[in-house]
Design an enzyme around this catalytic site. Structure first.
Site, short mmCIF file in Angstrom:
data_model
loop_
_atom_site.label_atom_id
_atom_site.label_comp_id
_atom_site.label_asym_id
_atom_site.label_seq_id
_atom_site.Cartn_x
_atom_site.Cartn_y
_atom_site.Cartn_z
N SER A 144 44.94 22.85 30.94
CA SER A 144 43.88 23.86 30.80
C SER A 144 44.36 25.22 31.30
O SER A 144 45.26 25.80 30.71
CB SER A 144 42.61 23.39 31.50
OG SER A 144 41.50 24.06 30.98
N HIS A 297 38.21 16.82 27.19
CA HIS A 297 39.10 17.81 27.79
C HIS A 297 39.94 17.22 28.92
O HIS A 297 41.07 17.64 29.14
CB HIS A 297 38.26 18.99 28.31
CG HIS A 297 39.07 20.09 28.90
ND1 HIS A 297 40.04 20.79 28.19
CD2 HIS A 297 39.06 20.66 30.13
CE1 HIS A 297 40.57 21.72 28.96
NE2 HIS A 297 40.00 21.66 30.14
#
Length: 320
Positions: A144, A297
């Site tokens: 991320s 995610h």
């Protein structure tokens, strides 16, 4: 400590923008860089800062002599820390027989605070770490926010990057999840309340987030200040102002390219790497490989075995 607050870290690890693997492995030569700082520093973004880190060595020192894998640098996500990636680092150190470093990025964990928080500054710190501590080209792996930092290092300093691995992020401007500003503000509010127990902080967080695991994850950043009240290791005021920068990717594919090996791993149930971003990835990283994992995610904690398999296969496959 109440049962609700006890961290179920085997699932929390990667929540929000942090990455961690849930594999339960023994520790192999994990050492910590000791800081000589007694107080947290706040420094200008024009100069690199010295990042705190954990170092993971393979079981046998002789293993390093036989390994063809460069040292691996692991970068966490927003509101994460070097602690989030320990299981991943231990496994890579053992199975790839190389040294692995998990860093605290600026404004996170035990690393100093900097007045700005953008990818050029984040990359500058990592470049300085490789130049001064590792002193050889390395594999840069990030999740991320850490993934965009890894991309930035590869584009800025390809001379120190053996290969680059980006986990569930792409070289594009993309809005952060809508909960992120809420969490940052919640932690800022708690810090101002003068609470004297983590239990109380946990209960206050319940007004912002019902998910117990997310609350536990957020409170891994908690510490007690000198006056005995609850504070946080992350630079909340700085990060609150930097959220737009964290969503950006300040590079131009016409001018910036990394022609070395690059692996992009995305969760197929995440929005961070849409199909529309794949041509852009190719312009920045023409030798990229894309791997899909059926996850959201938080790929690493959701599907640790598949994640490790994809990374090790990529690193062990000879590159042209």
């Amino acid at each position: 400590m109440p049962l609700l607050y006890q961290a179920s870290m085997h699932r929390v690890c990667n929540l929000l923008l942090s990455s961690r693997c849930t594999l339960n492995l023994p520790t192999f030569g994990c050492t910590r860089a000791l800081s000589t700082r007694h107080l947290r520093q706040t420094v200008s973004s024009e100069q690199p800062i010295n990042l705190e880190y954990l170092q993971f060595d393979p079981p046998s020192p002789d293993s390093l002599k036989n390994s063809n894998i460069a040292p691996i640098v692991v970068l966490h996500g927003l509101l994460g820390s070097k602690q989030n990636n320990r299981s991943v680092c231990r496994r890579f150190a053992k199975e790839l027989e190389t040294t692995v470093y998990a860093l605290d990025l600026r404004n996170h964990g035990d690393s100093p605070h900097a007045r700005t928080h953008d990818y050029k500054g984040l990359a500058l710190d990592v470049e300085h770490f490789i130049d001064t501590t590792i002193k050889q080209p390395s594999v840069i792996l990030g999740h991320s926010m850490g993934a965009k930092t890894a991309m930035a290092v590869a584009l800025r300093r390809p001379d120190i990057v053996e290969s680059m691995i980006a986990v569930d992020n792409a070289p594009i401007d993309a809005a952060l999840g809508s909960d992120i500003p809420k969490y940052v503000q919640a932690l800022r509010n708690i810090e101002r309340m003068g609470l004297r127990s983590i239990k109380d902080a946990f209960e206050v967080l319940g007004k912002y987030e019902k998910n117990i695991e997310i609350r536990n994850f957020l409170l891994t950043n908690a510490k007690f200040k000198s006056d005995g009240t609850v504070g946080f290791r992350v630079a909340l005021d700085i990060l609150a102002k930097a959220l737009d920068h964290i969503a950006e990717f300040p590079f131009n594919s016409r001018d910036d390219r990394f022609i070395g090996p690059a692996l992009f791993i995305r969760g197929t149930r995440s929005h961070y790497v849409p199909d529309e971003a794949i041509p852009t990835i190719g312009r920045f990283f023409p030798k990229f490989v894309l791997k899909d994992i059926d996850a959201g995610h938080w790929v690493i904690s959701e599907k640790p075995a598949e994640f490790v398999k994809d990374v090790e296969e990529f690193l062990l496959t000879p590159q042209e």
